[in-house]
Enzyme design. Sequence first.
Site, PDB file in Angstrom:
ATOM      1  N   HIS A 159      12.729  38.610 -12.377  1.00  0.00           N
ATOM      2  CA  HIS A 159      12.201  39.908 -12.825  1.00  0.00           C
ATOM      3  C   HIS A 159      11.942  40.860 -11.660  1.00  0.00           C
ATOM      4  O   HIS A 159      11.656  42.041 -11.895  1.00  0.00           O
ATOM      5  CB  HIS A 159      10.909  39.719 -13.611  1.00  0.00           C
ATOM      6  CG  HIS A 159      11.078  39.028 -14.933  1.00  0.00           C
ATOM      7  ND1 HIS A 159      11.937  39.493 -15.904  1.00  0.00           N
ATOM      8  CD2 HIS A 159      10.507  37.911 -15.434  1.00  0.00           C
ATOM      9  CE1 HIS A 159      11.882  38.685 -16.961  1.00  0.00           C
ATOM     10  NE2 HIS A 159      11.024  37.713 -16.690  1.00  0.00           N
ATOM     11  N   ASP A 195      17.557  32.018 -18.511  1.00  0.00           N
ATOM     12  CA  ASP A 195      16.144  32.076 -18.870  1.00  0.00           C
ATOM     13  C   ASP A 195      15.985  32.766 -20.223  1.00  0.00           C
ATOM     14  O   ASP A 195      16.827  33.588 -20.619  1.00  0.00           O
ATOM     15  CB  ASP A 195      15.401  32.870 -17.791  1.00  0.00           C
ATOM     16  CG  ASP A 195      13.893  32.779 -17.894  1.00  0.00           C
ATOM     17  OD1 ASP A 195      13.299  31.944 -17.203  1.00  0.00           O
ATOM     18  OD2 ASP A 195      13.304  33.565 -18.675  1.00  0.00           O
ATOM     19  N   HIS A 197      13.955  35.048 -20.954  1.00  0.00           N
ATOM     20  CA  HIS A 197      13.699  36.469 -20.732  1.00  0.00           C
ATOM     21  C   HIS A 197      14.795  37.087 -19.862  1.00  0.00           C
ATOM     22  O   HIS A 197      15.305  36.444 -18.943  1.00  0.00           O
ATOM     23  CB  HIS A 197      12.338  36.661 -20.058  1.00  0.00           C
ATOM     24  CG  HIS A 197      11.214  36.012 -20.795  1.00  0.00           C
ATOM     25  ND1 HIS A 197      10.760  34.739 -20.495  1.00  0.00           N
ATOM     26  CD2 HIS A 197      10.468  36.444 -21.835  1.00  0.00           C
ATOM     27  CE1 HIS A 197       9.776  34.422 -21.314  1.00  0.00           C
ATOM     28  NE2 HIS A 197       9.582  35.432 -22.141  1.00  0.00           N
ATOM     29  N   ASP A 284      12.652  27.933 -20.488  1.00  0.00           N
ATOM     30  CA  ASP A 284      11.736  28.425 -21.523  1.00  0.00           C
ATOM     31  C   ASP A 284      12.465  28.721 -22.829  1.00  0.00           C
ATOM     32  O   ASP A 284      11.879  29.258 -23.765  1.00  0.00           O
ATOM     33  CB  ASP A 284      10.960  29.648 -21.050  1.00  0.00           C
ATOM     34  CG  ASP A 284      11.804  30.661 -20.303  1.00  0.00           C
ATOM     35  OD1 ASP A 284      13.020  30.445 -20.144  1.00  0.00           O
ATOM     36  OD2 ASP A 284      11.245  31.680 -19.856  1.00  0.00           O
TER      37      ASP A 284
END
Length: 343
Positions: A159, A195, A197, A284
């Site tokens: 991120h 991931d 996200h 995740d």
Amino acid sequence: MKVVHSPLHARHDGGKELHRGELVPCFEMPVRADYILKAVERAGLEVLEPRSFAHESLLRVHDAAFVEFLRTAHAEWRSLGKQGFMLPSGFPARGLRRDHIPSGINGRMGYYAFDASTPIVEGTWDAALAAAHCALTAAALVAEGEKSAYALCRPPGHHAGHALYGGYCFLNNAALAAQHLRDRGFARVAVLDVDYHHGNGTQDIFWERSDVLFVSIHATPETEYPYFLGYADERGAGAGEGYTLNLPLPRGTGWKEYSAALGASLDAIGTFSPEALVVSLGVDTYEGDPISAFKLAQEHYPLIGQRLAGLKLPTVFVQEGGYAVDEIGTNVAGVLEGFLGRR
């Protein structure tokens, strides 16, 4: 496969995050890396500490003033008589100026951050720098002839943008690894982010470049973090147009749909014909993850590793998310062992 890990990750601990409107203990906690380390050791993988790299290595993907902010932020915070963890309380949103960096620490924190879920504590810089060196070491090992290497990075990195932190991330470990491979002579590098996200920071860093392909399979930003990037129509700009591929999937996605998206990702990477691969390895996507909503089971992670091995590329794995602590080690080791052909 060699594993690169630093015990300095544990220095990033003790903050809280604003999660869906509530101030809670951080889901991104030191025990995550501890469980992964135990799992890869059980799998018989060799664990190394990271090498040291020049400060300039960070500046290959990050803004110098941003890096200096991260390095000095908590010391400046303490110099004002403040204690504990730092979270921003204001951001340069629509209608506010983004062309001026405030001199005060609170303003600079909000300028460089994009959320209030990423606390800075006294040991954050030490941990983030060690994670970056883990990724750079893994990339160096592959550049020196290893077929693959795994950087057990904590905090994660995908991120973090060129001059931006958030989503538990400070320095972009995957981007640093990809850039190191480029600097060591790999003409084209693909980054595959699996991931839950979207890897908005990695996309930001390589947005206008055609030498690094960024591909991301993630939950739709319509409902999932980071909300404001990761849509399918984002494809890069300038020289990088067409070298970003986003495959957003709805909440509740299971293995059948995920496997199809993985197949499309691998096809795109094959067409790009890279000389090396960096995998932003978030687990995740697991059905038991407390902050995510895909439905992958433990049996699927070795399958992901097997599919990645089919590309037959020198590969650097870089650890990202995964917050079901009891299962994180098993799921990460599953991917790596699948890649190695052990499962």
